[in-house]
Design a protein around this motif. Structure first.
Motif, PDB file in Angstrom:
ATOM      1  N   LYS A 617       0.897  -1.168  -0.004  1.00 30.29           N
ATOM      2  CA  LYS A 617      -0.080  -0.079  -0.086  1.00 30.29           C
ATOM      3  C   LYS A 617       0.813   1.356  -0.080  1.00 30.29           C
ATOM      4  O   LYS A 617       2.063   1.058   0.379  1.00 30.29           O
ATOM      5  CB  LYS A 617      -0.865   0.139   1.304  1.00 30.29           C
ATOM      6  CG  LYS A 617      -1.920  -1.135   1.425  1.00 30.29           C
ATOM      7  CD  LYS A 617      -2.728  -0.925   2.766  1.00 30.29           C
ATOM      8  CE  LYS A 617      -3.401  -2.206   2.599  1.00 30.29           C
ATOM      9  NZ  LYS A 617      -4.124  -2.138   4.046  1.00 30.29           N
ATOM     10  N   LEU A 618       0.220   2.268  -0.282  1.00 36.85           N
ATOM     11  CA  LEU A 618       1.127   3.583  -0.443  1.00 36.85           C
ATOM     12  C   LEU A 618       1.418   3.780   1.069  1.00 36.85           C
ATOM     13  O   LEU A 618       2.507   4.495   1.176  1.00 36.85           O
ATOM     14  CB  LEU A 618      -0.074   4.627  -0.909  1.00 36.85           C
ATOM     15  CG  LEU A 618       0.738   6.095  -1.213  1.00 36.85           C
ATOM     16  CD1 LEU A 618       1.805   6.113  -2.200  1.00 36.85           C
ATOM     17  CD2 LEU A 618      -0.309   7.199  -1.668  1.00 36.85           C
ATOM     18  N   ARG A 629       4.014   9.703  -8.381  1.00 32.65           N
ATOM     19  CA  ARG A 629       2.633  10.459  -7.909  1.00 32.65           C
ATOM     20  C   ARG A 629       1.245   9.888  -8.284  1.00 32.65           C
ATOM     21  O   ARG A 629       1.293   8.883  -8.988  1.00 32.65           O
ATOM     22  CB  ARG A 629       2.714  11.871  -8.664  1.00 32.65           C
ATOM     23  CG  ARG A 629       4.015  12.793  -8.417  1.00 32.65           C
ATOM     24  CD  ARG A 629       3.862  14.130  -9.314  1.00 32.65           C
ATOM     25  NE  ARG A 629       5.012  14.914  -8.773  1.00 32.65           N
ATOM     26  CZ  ARG A 629       4.738  15.937  -7.922  1.00 32.65           C
ATOM     27  NH1 ARG A 629       3.636  15.902  -7.097  1.00 32.65           N
ATOM     28  NH2 ARG A 629       5.766  16.541  -7.450  1.00 32.65           N
ATOM     29  N   ARG A 630       0.312  10.093  -7.795  1.00 29.79           N
ATOM     30  CA  ARG A 630      -1.138   9.577  -7.881  1.00 29.79           C
ATOM     31  C   ARG A 630      -1.354   9.504  -9.236  1.00 29.79           C
ATOM     32  O   ARG A 630      -1.029  10.592 -10.121  1.00 29.79           O
ATOM     33  CB  ARG A 630      -1.965  10.407  -7.081  1.00 29.79           C
ATOM     34  CG  ARG A 630      -1.964  10.005  -5.558  1.00 29.79           C
ATOM     35  CD  ARG A 630      -3.082  10.747  -4.862  1.00 29.79           C
ATOM     36  NE  ARG A 630      -3.272  10.655  -3.531  1.00 29.79           N
ATOM     37  CZ  ARG A 630      -3.339   9.520  -2.647  1.00 29.79           C
ATOM     38  NH1 ARG A 630      -3.932   8.615  -3.418  1.00 29.79           N
ATOM     39  NH2 ARG A 630      -3.362   9.769  -1.393  1.00 29.79           N
ATOM     40  N   GLY A 631      -1.630   8.515  -9.962  1.00 32.97           N
ATOM     41  CA  GLY A 631      -2.130   8.424 -11.218  1.00 32.97           C
ATOM     42  C   GLY A 631      -0.916   7.755 -12.145  1.00 32.97           C
ATOM     43  O   GLY A 631      -1.083   7.709 -13.431  1.00 32.97           O
ATOM     44  N   HIS A 632       0.053   7.550 -11.544  1.00 32.99           N
ATOM     45  CA  HIS A 632       1.423   7.273 -12.211  1.00 32.99           C
ATOM     46  C   HIS A 632       1.707   5.967 -11.826  1.00 32.99           C
ATOM     47  O   HIS A 632       1.691   5.674 -10.617  1.00 32.99           O
ATOM     48  CB  HIS A 632       2.462   8.434 -11.981  1.00 32.99           C
ATOM     49  CG  HIS A 632       2.228   9.628 -12.685  1.00 32.99           C
ATOM     50  ND1 HIS A 632       1.493  10.720 -12.140  1.00 32.99           N
ATOM     51  CD2 HIS A 632       2.590  10.418 -13.876  1.00 32.99           C
ATOM     52  CE1 HIS A 632       1.584  11.853 -12.819  1.00 32.99           C
ATOM     53  NE2 HIS A 632       2.212  11.558 -13.712  1.00 32.99           N
TER      54      HIS A 632
END
Length: 834
Positions: A617-618, A629-632
């Motif tokens: 998990k992050l 980053r989020r979405g990458h």
């Protein structure tokens, strides 16, 4: 045996009580290491289990025994080593050198006494005691101890300072006290054999100190040379130079004497050097003429002074300044006066005085020792300097040390032993008792000319500075820094500047030492147009050359070509996931972090995690590795290998410490987490010190790493380095091989020549029979036996299989261990075996 067992039990019991773990960081014991992991048989090699050094061995090594103490006492008086074999030929050489140096030291010592703000007789006293005492303790035949320009200048600064603060204390009393205190400290350092401390002072620092001091002294003597007065010549060099220009109009008749004397000194030296080059067979004559130029000039100008001043003996009637009265004999012989008041006045100058006494003497002694093919003992030279300065003040001497100019003269004059100093002492003694009346008329300006001429040789020539630049540009900056500080401040500050900056540079190099990753390159030795070893007949048979000069071999070069190797040759990476790291300048607590940070950084850049799903998990990710980053998406490093093994090259490491080993442990744990669920193998090569092995072994290095928390080892096959005991690689076997080869060629030539005549059949049969016998001998010879029939032994202990003799064996062992992983180990998540 019972006592030993009882003491061991008591020790173990005490350790348990104090909570000391005797098997600290070695959870794998000897039992684990002996369960089948080594397949090397004792029938094929002599085994060897390396024993760790003990603290008791260390104490024994550094504690002197009776023999060491006897040798120390014997070496305190080096003259006993050669005096019993003294002969007439040695005496002849010593007489010539001693008399020559005596003729130089008399005028020089009186001139240097003026630098020390003392009467001229004190220079003679210092010269006499220096040459008389030194030979008892000398390890150099060339050194001449006595007054020198730099030390005299520092003494003069001390005397001048005390005269201002305590005018009731005579200057010679202060100078004698300084000699006793400095001599006592230096003698103590020599007795405890601490002579190596002078090695912390670099050549650039010494050259800067000598150059700056020479300029300081030369400029300070110009006023006396020109007869200018009205200002102090003890100020900073640049201030003295400016005052000379301001008061140049006050020049007196002294300039006529001083400038011409200085000119004649250089003209005579130039003429003698020119004559020696043009007439080499007379070079010895020209050398002695050049050597005696100082005595000749002093005598010449003393005679001129007597002619013009014999009717003007009163001070105010003299046409120029002369030396004046010099008392006959040792008028100032007394026990030195040393008290708190006197010592406190020169305490701040004491460190600089000790440094000058040491570096000037020992640097000169080492230099002439190398030129004349003998070695000096720096500690014993300290004893010699110390005793000289301890005893000299009882006759009125002030601090003395080795003189460069007089040492060079003594060496070129053909000195044979240190006993030449006794001859020089006799010459000085005669001057003290027989020549004081002559000394009265010596012009002060002529003595200044002698000083300027003498210190001129101490200035480092531009060509030498250029060579410094070629070798180490940074040290040229240190050199000029020392010279500039000396000119714009004083000699003491110049000394401190060069030494402190040199030590700072040394510490910087240690602190920021940079290691390198190395790769493998296969090389051949080439002679002419062929590669060595190509034409060897026996290399195709059972006899193979083991000479590294005639065979292909592997070397390990920096991957980044930091050593200046040909960039067209690319060293091969050892193996995917295996890194070889070489320390450059030791591995200790100041540079451990710098080394390992660089190593870990490069490893992270060139490898990937064994388990890419370590952070599910992050929120599981650490703050210093937050991820994309989020979405990458995560960066794809699937082309990189996983980390498998690290090989450390300890060839430049002699000792390690607790801090450096702890850093290594921390990095091992860090990389184990990075490579989880696998473990990183650590192989250490070229360890040169038993104590380093002990330190690393106590931290768990040198042994295989257990998998997970099971604390067990997989079955594995370590690779050990062995060497033949005799066998076909021995010198005797190689010689036998060469003899057999010559015999074969001879027999073949006999058989060929015998086939052309009628009687050749019998000869050929005989030759064939001889050849068959020889072949049988060769077959049973040790020189042609296979390696397996030779007796071999392991180089390093079987109990530390991951300590290797060289990088090649370490790499072989690491690769063998990695290549067995797919068979013996469960494949971890994300593991990619190459």
């Amino acid at each position: 045996m019972t006592a030993e067992t009882t003491s061991t039990r008591l020790g173990h019991g005490l350790a348990r009580f104090l909570g000391i773990r005797l098997n600290y960081r070695t959870p794998q014991g000897a039992d684990d290491l002996s369960r089948g992991e080594s397949v090397y048989s004792v029938s094929s090699a002599d085994t060897f289990v390396e024993r760790e050094p003990t603290s008791w061995e260390y104490i024994q090594a550094i504690t002197p025994n009776g023999r060491d103490i006897a040798r120390w006492a014997y070496n305190l008086f080096p003259f006993t080593h050669w005096i019993t074999r003294y002969n007439a030929q040695w005496l002849a050489g010593d007489l010539i050198a001693g008399i020559t140096v005596g003729a130089v030291v008399v005028p020089q010592s009186m001139a240097y006494a003026r630098l020390a703000e003392l009467a001229p007789q004190f220079g003679l006293y210092s010269s006499f005691m220096g040459v008389l005492i030194y030979w008892f303790f000398a390890t150099s035949k060339d050194i001449t101890i006595g007054p020198v320009a730099v030390m005299s200048t520092i003494t003069g600064n001390v005397v001048d300072k005390v005269a201002q603060e305590h005018p009731e204390i005579p200057g010679h009393v202060v100078a004698s006290a300084l000699a006793v205190i400095a001599g006592g400290i230096i003698c103590f350092l020599g007795l405890i054999r601490a002579g190596r401390i002078v090695d912390f002072i670099s050549l650039a620092a010494i050259s800067a100190f000598m150059t700056g001091s020479a300029i300081n002294i030369a400029v300070g003597q110009v006023p006396a040379l020109m007869g200018i007065d009205g200002f102090s010549n003890r100020e900073a060099t640049y201030k003295v130079f400016i005052n000379i220009l301001k008061h140049l109009g006050r020049t007196k008749r002294d300039a006529a004497m001083g400038l011409t004397a200085l000119l004649f000194l250089y003209l005579i030296r130039f003429a003698c050097s020119y004559g020696a080059r043009k007439v080499p067979r007379r070079s010895k004559l020209f050398f002695f003429l050049s050597t005696l130029r100082t005595a000749f000039i002093i005598l010449l100008y003393t005679m001129i002074s007597w002619l013009v001043n014999r009717n003007h003996r009163k001070t105010n009637e003299r046409l120029f300044k002369i030396l004046g009265d010099v008392p006959r004999g040792f008028q100032n012989a007394a026990v030195p006066t040393i008290n708190r008041t006197i010592v406190s006045t020169f305490a701040s100058e004491l460190p600089a005085s000790i440094i000058v006494l040491l570096i000037e003497h020992i640097a000169i002694a080492k230099s002439f020792g190398r030129v004349n093919n003998y070695s000096i003992d720096p500690s014993q030279e300290m004893v010699a300097i110390g005793v000289t300065n301890l005893l000299g003040p009882f006759l009125g001497a002030y601090p003395a040390t080795g003189s460069f100019s007089r040492t060079a003269i003594k060496s070129k004059a053909g000195v044979r032993t240190p006993f030449a100093g006794v001859i020089t002492a006799v010459v000085v003694l005669l001057a003290i008792y027989a020549l004081p009346a002559v000394f009265f008329y010596i012009p002060n300006s002529a003595l200044s000319a002698v000083i300027i001429h003498a210190v001129g040789d101490l200035i480092t020539p531009p060509n030498t500075v250029y060579q410094f630049w070629r070798i180490s540009p940074l040290e040229v900056i240190i050199f000029f820094a020392g010279v500039v500080v000396t000119i714009f401040s004083n000699i003491e500050n110049g000394i401190y500047t060069t030494i402190c900056v040199s030590i700072a540079v040394l510490l910087y190099r240690v602190l920021y030492a940079k290691g390198c990753f190395v790769g493998k390159v296969k090389i051949h030795s080439v002679v002419g147009d062929h590669i060595l070893g190509e034409e060897s007949k026996f290399s195709e048979q059972r006899f193979e050359s083991t000479d590294p000069e005639t065979s292909t071999r592997n070397v390990f070069l920096p991957l980044e070509h930091g050593d200046g190797s040909n960039p067209q040759i690319q060293p091969e990476s050892p193996y995917p996931g295996i890194f070889i790291y070489r320390f450059s300048e030791g591995y200790n607590y100041p540079n451990a972090n710098h080394y390992l940070d660089h190593m870990v950084k490069v490893i992270f850049e060139q490898t990937r995690r064994t388990n890419p799903d370590t952070y599910g998990k992050l929120g599981d990710r650490p703050w210093n590795d937050p991820g994309p980053r989020r979405g990458h998406a995560l960066e794809d490093h699937s082309d990189r290998p996983t980390l498998k093994a690290i090989i450390l090259d300890f060839s430049s490491v002699n000792n390690v410490d607790v801090t450096s080993v702890q850093h290594l442990l921390d990095v091992r744990n860090q990389l184990d987490r990075y490579a989880a669920p696998d473990k990183v193998d650590w192989h250490l090569a070229c360890i040169n010190n038993r104590w380093t092995k002990r330190a690393l072994a106590s931290a768990g290095f040198g042994y295989p790493t257990p998998l997970g928390d099971a604390n067990v080892f997989e079955r594995w096959k370590p690779i050990f380095s062995v060497a033949e005991i005799g066998g076909n690689a021995s010198a005797a076997a190689a010689a036998q091989h060469r003899e057999n080869e010559r015999e074969l060629k001879r027999q073949r030539s006999v058989s060929k020549s015998g086939a052309h005549d009628a009687e050749g059949i019998a000869k050929v049969d005989t030759a064939s029979s001889n050849t068959s016998d020889l072949a049988q001998d060769i077959a049973t010879s040790k020189a042609y036996a296979t390696v397996t029939t030779s007796r071999v032994a392991v180089l390093h202990g079987l109990n530390r299989p991951l300590f290797h003799v060289d990088l090649t064996s370490a790499l072989q062992s690491a690769i063998a261990k990695v290549e067995r992983r797919p068979q013996d180990e469960p494949k971890g998540v994300g593991t990619d075996f190459v």
